[in-house]
Design an enzyme around this catalytic site. Structure first.
Site, mmCIF file in Angstrom:
data_model
loop_
_atom_site.group_PDB
_atom_site.id
_atom_site.type_symbol
_atom_site.label_atom_id
_atom_site.label_comp_id
_atom_site.label_asym_id
_atom_site.label_seq_id
_atom_site.Cartn_x
_atom_site.Cartn_y
_atom_site.Cartn_z
ATOM 1 N N ARG A 115 -7.437 -0.355 -7.048
ATOM 2 C CA ARG A 115 -7.656 0.829 -6.209
ATOM 3 C C ARG A 115 -7.662 2.056 -7.135
ATOM 4 O O ARG A 115 -6.748 2.217 -7.944
ATOM 5 C CB ARG A 115 -6.554 0.977 -5.146
ATOM 6 C CG ARG A 115 -6.486 -0.206 -4.178
ATOM 7 C CD ARG A 115 -5.583 0.094 -2.990
ATOM 8 N NE ARG A 115 -6.219 1.012 -2.061
ATOM 9 C CZ ARG A 115 -5.594 1.574 -1.028
ATOM 10 N NH1 ARG A 115 -4.317 1.337 -0.819
ATOM 11 N NH2 ARG A 115 -6.237 2.389 -0.211
ATOM 12 N N ALA B 216 0.908 5.134 -2.252
ATOM 13 C CA ALA B 216 0.836 5.421 -3.694
ATOM 14 C C ALA B 216 2.077 4.962 -4.479
ATOM 15 O O ALA B 216 1.948 4.220 -5.460
ATOM 16 C CB ALA B 216 0.562 6.906 -3.895
ATOM 17 N N ASN C 13 -5.241 12.536 -0.181
ATOM 18 C CA ASN C 13 -4.409 11.700 0.701
ATOM 19 C C ASN C 13 -5.345 11.011 1.698
ATOM 20 O O ASN C 13 -6.561 11.217 1.670
ATOM 21 C CB ASN C 13 -3.346 12.553 1.404
ATOM 22 C CG ASN C 13 -2.288 11.697 2.099
ATOM 23 O OD1 ASN C 13 -1.743 10.762 1.502
ATOM 24 N ND2 ASN C 13 -1.998 11.982 3.355
ATOM 25 N N ASP D 7 -1.693 10.802 -2.501
ATOM 26 C CA ASP D 7 -2.055 9.731 -3.436
ATOM 27 C C ASP D 7 -2.255 10.260 -4.849
ATOM 28 O O ASP D 7 -2.094 9.538 -5.833
ATOM 29 C CB ASP D 7 -3.322 9.021 -2.967
ATOM 30 C CG ASP D 7 -2.975 8.069 -1.841
ATOM 31 O OD1 ASP D 7 -2.884 8.524 -0.693
ATOM 32 O OD2 ASP D 7 -2.719 6.884 -2.142
ATOM 33 N N ARG E 245 0.843 -1.195 0.000
ATOM 34 C CA ARG E 245 0.000 0.000 0.000
ATOM 35 C C ARG E 245 0.879 1.246 0.000
ATOM 36 O O ARG E 245 2.087 1.158 0.167
ATOM 37 C CB ARG E 245 -0.932 -0.008 1.215
ATOM 38 C CG ARG E 245 -0.161 -0.320 2.496
ATOM 39 C CD ARG E 245 -0.633 0.394 3.690
ATOM 40 N NE ARG E 245 -0.507 1.826 3.563
ATOM 41 C CZ ARG E 245 0.640 2.511 3.722
ATOM 42 N NH1 ARG E 245 1.793 1.904 3.967
ATOM 43 N NH2 ARG E 245 0.649 3.826 3.602
#
Ligand code: MRU
Length: 357
Positions: A95, A54, A253, A243, A52
């Site tokens: 995602r 970005a 984010n 992100d 996980r």
């Protein structure tokens, strides 16, 4: 001190082909590596936040395509492209918010397309090379970004961070934590307030683990303790990751980041965002266009998704957006590997983007 292994690596045969990641859902209890040997396993690892952050999921996406290329039994360049396109679709569906994932997929697919006429073996090699480049570059970019950002931090004081934007969220070193690491490396005496980061506790579980492993003093706080610490003058600046940063400087984010930014402004505290250029999304004009991932209710109804007993009454719904958007006007500066950007961000982002490698 615990040595943090690389977040994500490629394994060649005989161990592989596989994408090896630290299974972050097992931290801080145990440091377990997970070898993804099929695209489905890699996608599950991204969806479940085993890997996980970005930049790290950008690296995972790139290596995922490399894995697909190694596994494909394609006899022609076109058949290989078809196999890669299928894997691309699967990985892209994991995602939606972190733009690094799509950036890496596009970058590797472009290399594959350019090699199409040279046949499947050439595509395999080039795709793997490009994906490994993404990982190596990410580490270098975080280190460069860290050096730029370190200059903004005080010689001594308290930094607050939200979520985990550390080595675990990248190929290594980290963005927000990269800035803190670099500042400590040049002798700054810092203590870090770590927001626990409900619902999945990336701050309490991961940021605290990383900082503690490196001997950087830190204290975990409930997310809702930040305001009173700021009011008491106990926070000198905030550094967070991102992100996705829209063309106007709006920052997506981890959920709760916006609240921290509002608090920082109310108390006159600098609010810095640290992110590599791969997190900039020039195609999205503002934060309003950023798709925010909605996650399962059980992440809220069951603490960290781990406790078997719910903490909420049965049938009461929970709302669980994984990210929020901090408007650009609340951001004091954006720290990139190419230097520190200040408002007006639209212009600063355009300029830094045009000058990139
Ligand atoms: O849901 P997560 O844990 O992937 O969210 C991660 C974050 O929000 C990070 O702050 C962001 O990705 C930057 S990581 C360098």
């Amino acid at each position: 001190m615990t040595t943090i292994p690389p977040t994500i690596t490629w394994l060649d045969p005989p161990e592989g082909p596989a994408v090896r990641v630290i299974d972050q859902t097992r931290l801080p209890g145990e440091l377990v590596m997970l070898d993804c040997r099929r695209i489905e396993e890699l996608c599950e690892a991204i969806v479940s936040l085993r890997v996980r952050g970005a930049p790290a999921i950008g690296c995972a996406a790139g290596l995922g395509l490399a894995l697909a290329a190694q596994l494909a039994e394609a006899k022609s360049g076109q058949a290989m492209l078809d196999a890669l396109e299928l894997a691309r679709t699967q990985i892209a569906a994991t995602r939606p918010t972190a733009v690094n994932l799509f950036w890496a997929l596009d970058r590797v697919m472009e290399v594959a397309r350019r090699a199409a006429e040279q046949g499947p073996q050439e595509i395999r090699q080039r795709v793997l090379h490009e994906a490994q480049e993404i990982v190596a570059e990410d580490l270098r970019r975080c280190q460069d970004l860290g050096r730029h950002g370190a200059e903004l931090l005080p010689e001594e004081g308290n930094v607050l961070t939200h979520c985990n934007a550390g080595a675990l969220a990248c190929a290594g070193y980290g963005t927000a934590l990269g800035v803190i690491r670099a500042a400590v490396e040049v002798g700054k005496r810092l203590h870090v307030w770590v927001d626990e980061t409900r619902p999945l506790l990336q701050g309490a579980r991961l940021t605290a683990w990383e900082l503690h492993a490196e001997g950087i003093p830190c204290t975990v706080i409930c997310d809702n303790a930040a305001a009173s610490l700021m009011a008491q003058g106990k926070v000198d600046c905030v550094v967070v990751g991102a992100d996705r940063i829209a063309a106007n400087g709006d920052v997506a984010n981890k959920i709760g980041t916006y609240g921290v930014a509002v608090l920082a402004q109310a108390h006159g505290i600098p609010f810095y965002v640290a992110a590599p250029l791969s997190t900039l999304d020039r195609a999205t004009p503002s934060g309003a266009g950023i798709r925010i991932e909605q996650r399962g209710q059980c992440e809220i109804t069951h603490v960290a998704g781990y406790l078997r007993e719910p903490i909420t009454p049965p049938r009461v719904p929970a709302y669980n957006p994984a990210f929020d958007v901090t408007p650009a006007h609340l951001v004091t500066a954006i720290i990139t590997e190419r230097g520190v950007l200040h408002a007006p961000y639209e212009e600063a982002i355009r300029t830094v983007w045009q000058a990139r490698d």
